[in-house]
Design an enzyme around this catalytic site. Sequence first.
Site, mmCIF file in Angstrom:
data_model
loop_
_atom_site.group_PDB
_atom_site.id
_atom_site.type_symbol
_atom_site.label_atom_id
_atom_site.label_comp_id
_atom_site.label_asym_id
_atom_site.label_seq_id
_atom_site.Cartn_x
_atom_site.Cartn_y
_atom_site.Cartn_z
ATOM 1 N N CYS A 44 13.595 -72.312 29.850
ATOM 2 C CA CYS A 44 14.299 -72.444 28.579
ATOM 3 C C CYS A 44 15.093 -73.750 28.593
ATOM 4 O O CYS A 44 15.844 -74.013 29.536
ATOM 5 C CB CYS A 44 15.245 -71.266 28.382
ATOM 6 S SG CYS A 44 16.288 -71.422 26.918
ATOM 7 N N CYS A 47 19.057 -72.849 28.559
ATOM 8 C CA CYS A 47 19.819 -72.262 29.670
ATOM 9 C C CYS A 47 19.118 -72.360 31.019
ATOM 10 O O CYS A 47 19.690 -71.995 32.032
ATOM 11 C CB CYS A 47 20.122 -70.800 29.363
ATOM 12 S SG CYS A 47 18.671 -69.735 29.432
ATOM 13 N N CYS A 62 -3.540 -74.941 17.941
ATOM 14 C CA CYS A 62 -2.623 -74.825 16.796
ATOM 15 C C CYS A 62 -1.555 -75.902 16.806
ATOM 16 O O CYS A 62 -0.800 -76.040 15.847
ATOM 17 C CB CYS A 62 -1.971 -73.447 16.793
ATOM 18 S SG CYS A 62 -0.978 -73.125 18.262
ATOM 19 N N CYS A 93 14.935 -66.368 23.772
ATOM 20 C CA CYS A 93 15.357 -66.314 25.175
ATOM 21 C C CYS A 93 16.387 -65.214 25.342
ATOM 22 O O CYS A 93 17.401 -65.186 24.642
ATOM 23 C CB CYS A 93 15.942 -67.654 25.604
ATOM 24 S SG CYS A 93 16.650 -67.621 27.267
ATOM 25 N N CYS A 96 20.074 -66.793 26.606
ATOM 26 C CA CYS A 96 20.970 -67.602 25.764
ATOM 27 C C CYS A 96 20.764 -67.357 24.275
ATOM 28 O O CYS A 96 21.494 -67.915 23.459
ATOM 29 C CB CYS A 96 20.816 -69.086 26.083
ATOM 30 S SG CYS A 96 19.281 -69.830 25.498
ATOM 31 N N HIS A 99 16.069 -69.627 20.025
ATOM 32 C CA HIS A 99 14.772 -69.382 19.386
ATOM 33 C C HIS A 99 13.697 -70.197 20.111
ATOM 34 O O HIS A 99 13.839 -71.400 20.300
ATOM 35 C CB HIS A 99 14.833 -69.804 17.914
ATOM 36 C CG HIS A 99 13.500 -69.806 17.237
ATOM 37 N ND1 HIS A 99 12.902 -68.646 16.777
ATOM 38 C CD2 HIS A 99 12.647 -70.819 16.950
ATOM 39 C CE1 HIS A 99 11.726 -68.960 16.228
ATOM 40 N NE2 HIS A 99 11.550 -70.273 16.313
ATOM 41 N N HIS A 102 7.033 -67.849 18.206
ATOM 42 C CA HIS A 102 6.566 -66.554 17.707
ATOM 43 C C HIS A 102 5.443 -66.007 18.589
ATOM 44 O O HIS A 102 4.752 -66.750 19.285
ATOM 45 C CB HIS A 102 6.082 -66.677 16.258
ATOM 46 C CG HIS A 102 7.209 -66.878 15.285
ATOM 47 N ND1 HIS A 102 7.661 -68.138 14.942
ATOM 48 C CD2 HIS A 102 7.990 -65.994 14.612
ATOM 49 C CE1 HIS A 102 8.666 -68.011 14.083
ATOM 50 N NE2 HIS A 102 8.892 -66.726 13.861
ATOM 51 N N ARG A 114 -0.615 -64.171 22.127
ATOM 52 C CA ARG A 114 -0.464 -65.623 21.976
ATOM 53 C C ARG A 114 1.000 -65.923 21.672
ATOM 54 O O ARG A 114 1.455 -65.737 20.560
ATOM 55 C CB ARG A 114 -1.361 -66.147 20.849
ATOM 56 C CG ARG A 114 -1.172 -67.623 20.528
ATOM 57 C CD ARG A 114 -2.282 -68.146 19.620
ATOM 58 N NE ARG A 114 -2.293 -67.511 18.313
ATOM 59 C CZ ARG A 114 -1.694 -68.023 17.208
ATOM 60 N NH1 ARG A 114 -1.047 -69.159 17.269
ATOM 61 N NH2 ARG A 114 -1.770 -67.371 16.059
ATOM 62 N N CYS A 116 3.363 -68.505 20.865
ATOM 63 C CA CYS A 116 3.278 -69.824 20.261
ATOM 64 C C CYS A 116 4.680 -70.426 20.315
ATOM 65 O O CYS A 116 5.561 -70.004 19.568
ATOM 66 C CB CYS A 116 2.784 -69.652 18.826
ATOM 67 S SG CYS A 116 2.494 -71.187 17.974
HETATM 68 FE FE FE Z 1 17.748 -69.673 27.257
#
Ligand code: FE
Length: 129
Positions: A44, A47, A62, A93, A96, A99, A102, A114, A116
């Site tokens: 991530c 974090c 994609c 995540c 933290c 976002h 999806h 999948r 994404c």
């Molecule tokens: Fe995070």
Amino acid sequence: MQKTDDQWKRELTPEQYRVLREKGTEVPFSGTYNLLNDDGMYHCAGCGAVLFSSEGKFDAGCGWPSFDRVVNSDSVKLIEDRSQGMVRTEVVCASCGGHLGHLFDDGPTQTGKRFCINSTALEFNKTEL
Ligand code: FE
């Protein structure tokens, strides 16, 4: 992990802030990791939590990095997302709240999943695998 908006703004790039904290989406095919094939772990960008491995990465065509599984299912939270006139599953995540992207059920591998994920929400570490 709880941080104030000001802290996130200081620590993240504007694009990372827009995606991670404001649930934005990067322009397809623009991200650093879309076509990356190296062995390693994807953390991530907010974090540092380990989220995905190159073992689960595939090219979905994609324009965003795609994975067929998370390394540890506890590391992400799945949230129903009814924005933009669609019903999708948002991937966040767990550490933290950032976002990530999806999750879709049309993956080409055995998992059928999948994930994404926005490149800018990730930090690749080549040495760990
Ligand atoms: Fe995070």
